[in-house]
Design an enzyme around this catalytic site. Structure first.
Site, PDB file in Angstrom:
ATOM      1  N   THR A 116       0.873  -1.186   0.000  1.00 18.74           N
ATOM      2  CA  THR A 116       0.000   0.000   0.000  1.00 18.74           C
ATOM      3  C   THR A 116       0.900   1.222   0.000  1.00 18.74           C
ATOM      4  O   THR A 116       2.123   1.098  -0.011  1.00 18.74           O
ATOM      5  CB  THR A 116      -0.902   0.040   1.231  1.00 18.74           C
ATOM      6  N   CYS A 117       0.301   2.416   0.052  1.00 15.80           N
ATOM      7  CA  CYS A 117       1.115   3.627   0.055  1.00 15.80           C
ATOM      8  C   CYS A 117       2.016   3.681   1.280  1.00 15.80           C
ATOM      9  O   CYS A 117       3.090   4.237   1.252  1.00 15.80           O
ATOM     10  CB  CYS A 117       0.243   4.868   0.083  1.00 15.80           C
ATOM     11  N   ASN A 118       1.516   3.134   2.364  1.00 12.43           N
ATOM     12  CA  ASN A 118       2.232   3.308   3.620  1.00 12.43           C
ATOM     13  C   ASN A 118       2.995   2.082   4.086  1.00 12.43           C
ATOM     14  O   ASN A 118       3.702   2.163   5.076  1.00 12.43           O
ATOM     15  CB  ASN A 118       1.256   3.727   4.719  1.00 12.43           C
ATOM     16  N   ARG A 119       2.810   0.963   3.403  1.00 12.27           N
ATOM     17  CA  ARG A 119       3.544  -0.223   3.851  1.00 12.27           C
ATOM     18  C   ARG A 119       3.725  -1.236   2.733  1.00 12.27           C
ATOM     19  O   ARG A 119       2.927  -1.295   1.794  1.00 12.27           O
ATOM     20  CB  ARG A 119       2.830  -0.871   5.034  1.00 12.27           C
ATOM     21  N   HIS A 164       1.054  -8.755  14.487  1.00  9.93           N
ATOM     22  CA  HIS A 164       1.248  -7.651  13.541  1.00  9.93           C
ATOM     23  C   HIS A 164       0.185  -7.689  12.437  1.00  9.93           C
ATOM     24  O   HIS A 164      -0.405  -6.664  12.109  1.00  9.93           O
ATOM     25  CB  HIS A 164       2.655  -7.717  12.946  1.00  9.93           C
ATOM     26  N   PRO A 218     -10.106   3.244   7.129  1.00 15.63           N
ATOM     27  CA  PRO A 218     -10.762   2.019   6.682  1.00 15.63           C
ATOM     28  C   PRO A 218     -10.135   1.332   5.473  1.00 15.63           C
ATOM     29  O   PRO A 218     -10.412   0.163   5.225  1.00 15.63           O
ATOM     30  CB  PRO A 218     -12.167   2.497   6.334  1.00 15.63           C
ATOM     31  N   GLN A 219      -9.292   2.026   4.712  1.00 19.40           N
ATOM     32  CA  GLN A 219      -8.845   1.440   3.442  1.00 19.40           C
ATOM     33  C   GLN A 219      -7.991   0.192   3.609  1.00 19.40           C
ATOM     34  O   GLN A 219      -8.016  -0.697   2.773  1.00 19.40           O
ATOM     35  CB  GLN A 219      -8.057   2.453   2.614  1.00 19.40           C
ATOM     36  N   ALA A 260      -0.772  11.378  -2.235  1.00 19.31           N
ATOM     37  CA  ALA A 260      -2.003  10.654  -2.537  1.00 19.31           C
ATOM     38  C   ALA A 260      -2.262   9.566  -1.511  1.00 19.31           C
ATOM     39  O   ALA A 260      -2.554   8.441  -1.845  1.00 19.31           O
ATOM     40  CB  ALA A 260      -1.915  10.065  -3.943  1.00 19.31           C
ATOM     41  N   GLY A 261      -2.140   9.918  -0.246  1.00 20.64           N
ATOM     42  CA  GLY A 261      -2.327   8.932   0.823  1.00 20.64           C
ATOM     43  C   GLY A 261      -3.770   8.501   0.974  1.00 20.64           C
ATOM     44  O   GLY A 261      -4.686   9.094   0.400  1.00 20.64           O
TER      45      GLY A 261
END
Lengths: 433, 275
Positions: free
Chosen positions: A55-58, A105, A121-122, A196-197
């Site tokens: 994802t964008c963050n991981r 995790h 929620p995404q 674009a988070g």
């Protein structure tokens, strides 16, 4: 059997917004490589089951294997090699979990407790998509199937039984409320998304339903900007074009993973005149912050960061922590349940072997008695079959039930070893026993 | 009769002022509705009081301070009610109603006897000049209230104190737009007031402009509002700066209206006409 534990073990490697900057995360996402990262890792001998989440963050690799020896190192080496990164400076960025920690995790990620914006929620949808790809490719099996399904149900419980989720929604709600207090009507207003988070997308959607006119998406990679702009019906620009966009925009939502300040005070001071001093509302939901906090001092410019928005929602910190606590407790309970399920997994092969052995003995003995019994009718043969089967089953019944249900975690290994010794079974765990 | 009605009006305005303040503190819808009814009723009684006084006096009741304060309050309440027809800014009542009540209070402190018109004021220009000027003043009073509200709300948002008064006040943009509209209506009226005054001066004293203190201060006020309007239209001034400027200009206007009558002497001084 080879030496080494026959217990399947779950392990996980990953980077997220806390451990690695966006540049590294993007390289480790291994986009556009052949074969796909899922295929790549599931071909490793140490990954019997694999799920790849990006994802964008991981970016995370979740795998399960019986023979995991130095699996972590192997995966890490291959990952960095394909991402074109060197091992030396990244050992801290990549976290590696095994067993209980890995399970916890996964549950925390699914429940959005590990997200940049807790409760957004995404992530659940993204995890579901990652699992869908894995099961389509056949890289997910008994263990990860169950882990994923449990993760989804934990996430659902956390969502419905705590108010963690409502917080993320309420942040974008707060952003809209605040925007309304500044602009009154939101129709005709323009929104600029910097980065674009996931959270920015959520806030933008909320603003859109409240009548915002136009959305401009600026992102470091234009590709992602175009993608998000399409889904929001907006336009995409490069990150170095934001100065022009800032003249146009009324509401700016910033959520990049950049390590430093992206919008400086001088930039905004300069554009206030061409903006004809129109009010400008900044929402900075990035951690670390993207927007110079002193921008709030400029006339007609208002800046709120994520914590200040949370205050708008009037939920006090203690209450937020209480909800987070509750969610963590739910996760922990599920982790324990999952581990005890995993533990029954190494009971299963022993029970199987026990039953196999009994069956073998039974068939051998029938064969040996064949001569002495002489010619038997079909009816007699059937009766003999039933008789011997029920004897072995009756004898094995109590041990099997005991192994399946009656063991505590502490005595399990010992009892399994004794069982093997008593019945003369090779449990493939000789070095330990 | 008109004095009795005047007293009633004063009481009703005072009650609705208290009501509007209670409303802004409690956010109760029923209080708000009652206040609007009260204020509307007060306005009707006030209109009647002015009408009766007009008939009794035989000339427009805009001659002394009592009458002009009363007319000012009437115009303020009137323009507020008119504004409510188009835009619902109920919280404005908590600012405007007390101001109107103050004007009424000031009016009630002034001698209220019916007086024959001094010869210098016998002209058709009297009602025209005085009513237009007072109307401009009432509208600028409205702009003043909106600016105060803007500054209050702006401070709440800037300092991130989003409780209490924040919820009660309308959005910044709404306040600013209303403020600008007041300016766009008030400024032409002010200009017209000064022009009609100047024509009347020519008729009465034979000179369009004699630099008496009130005239000078009117001009200063006019320049301030002109500057504000200019900045708004050309540079796009708005928000805090425009609100502060509106307040400064209104303070000058009040000084022109009162200071020039009490502190400085000249042809306009209501006080001197009746010595």
């Amino acid at each position: 059997m080879r030496p080494g534990s026959n217990k399947p073990r779950i392990f996980l490697l990953g980077v997220n917004h806390k451990t690695a900057p966006v540049e590294i995360r993007e390289r480790l996402a291994l986009k556009d490589i052949e074969p796909s990262p899922l295929e790549l890792f599931s071909n490793l001998p140490c990954c019997e089951e694999t799920v790849f989440l990006s994802t964008c963050n991981r970016v995370e690799i979740l795998a399960s294997s019986k023979d995991h020896g130095d699996a972590t190192d192997m995966i890490k080496k291959l990952w960095l090699e394909k991402g074109g990164l060197s091992t030396a400076n990244l050992s801290k960025s990549i976290y590696a979990y095994e067993g209980r920690q890995a399970i916890r995790h996964v549950f925390r990620v699914a429940s959005s407790l590990d997200s940049m914006v807790v409760g957004e929620p995404q992530i659940l949808g993204q995890l579901k998509e990652a699992y869908r790809l894995a099961s389509k490719a056949g890289s997910s099996g008994l263990i990860l199937n169950r882990l994923m399904h449990k993760a989804f149900s934990v996430a659902k419980r956390v969502r419905t039984e705590t108010r963690i989720a409502s917080q993320a929604v309420s942040i974008s709600y707060a952003a809209v409320e605040l925007a309304k207090k500044i602009f009154g009507e939101l129709s005709g207003k323009k929104v600029l998304l910097i980065g674009a988070g996931e959270m920015a997308e959520l806030a933008a959607q909320h603003l859109l339903t409240n009548g915002v006119d136009k959305i401009i998406v600026a992102n470091r990679t234009l590709e992602r900007a175009v993608e998000l702009a399409r889904s929001l019906n907006g336009t995409a620009i490069c990150l170095d074009e934001i100065e022009d966009a800032l003249i146009e925009a009324d509401i700016v939502i910033s959520s990049t993973g950049a390590p430093g300040i992206i919008v400086k005070k001088e930039q905004i001071q300069k554009i206030m005149r061409p903006r004809r001093h129109r009010l400008l509302f900044f929402i900075d939901i990035a951690v670390p912050r993207d927007i110079d906090p002193t921008i709030n001092d400029i006339d007609n410019v208002y800046l709120y960061d994520i914590d200040e928005l949370k205050d708008v929602v009037e939920e006090n910190k203690a209450e937020r922590e209480k909800e987070a606590h509750k969610a963590e407790r739910m996760v922990e309970a599920e982790v324990i349940k999952f581990i005890s399920w995993m533990d029954t997994l190494d009971v299963v092969p022993i029970i199987q072997k026990l039953q196999e052995k009994a069956e073998k003995v039974r068939l051998q003995e029938i064969a040996r008695s064949q001569k002495r019994l002489g010619e038997l009718t079909q009816k007699q043969r059937d009766a003999l079959e039933i008789l011997t089967k029920s004897i072995t089953n009756k004898i094995l019944h109590d041990p099997v039930v005991c192994l399946r249900k009656g063991l505590t975690e502490n005595e399990r290994d010992q009892v399994l070893a004794i069982t093997c010794r008593l019945f003369g079974i090779d449990n493939g765990n000789n070095d330990k026993a | 009769m008109h004095r009795f009605l005047f007293q009633i009006t004063l009481i009703i305005y005072a009650i609705s002022s208290v009501g509007f303040i209670v409303q802004i503190l409690t956010l109760r819808k029923d209080v708000e509705r009652v206040c609007m009814w009260f204020l509307t009723a007060g306005f009707a009684v006030h209109t009647l009081a002015i009408g009766i006084r007009w008939v009794a006096e035989g000339h427009t009741p805009l001659v002394n301070l009592h009458e002009s304060f009363s007319f000012l309050a009437w115009a303020m309440v009137g323009s507020f009610l008119l504004l409510q027809l188009g835009y619902k800014i109920k919280s404005l009542g908590a600012f405007l109603a007390p101001l109107a009540t103050m004007a009424m209070g000031a009016s009630s402190l002034q001698p209220a006897e019916l007086i024959p018109l001094p010869p210098a004021l016998k002209s058709l220009w009297l009602p025209v000049h005085a009513s237009i000027s007072l109307l401009a003043e009432a509208i600028f009073a409205l702009a003043f209230c909106l600016s105060m509200m803007y500054l209050l709300q702006e401070r709440q948002i800037k300092k991130k104190r989003l409780k209490g008064i924040f919820k009660r006040l309308p959005s910044l943009d709404t306040l600013d737009i209303m403020n600008e509209r007041c300016l766009k209506v008030g400024f032409p009226l002010l200009t017209l007031g000064i022009i009609t005054g100047s024509i009347w001066a020519e008729k009465a004293w034979g000179s369009y402009w004699s630099w008496d203190p009130k005239e000078t201060w009117s001009l200063i006020t006019w320049f301030l509002y002109a500057a504000l309007l200019h900045q708004r239209l050309t540079v796009g001034w708005r928000g805090r700066r425009a609100a502060i400027m509106t307040i400064v200009a209104f303070a000058t206007l009040v000084f022109t209206y009162l200071g020039a009558s009490f502190l400085l002497s000249g042809a306009h001084s209501y006080a001197t006409w009746f010595e």
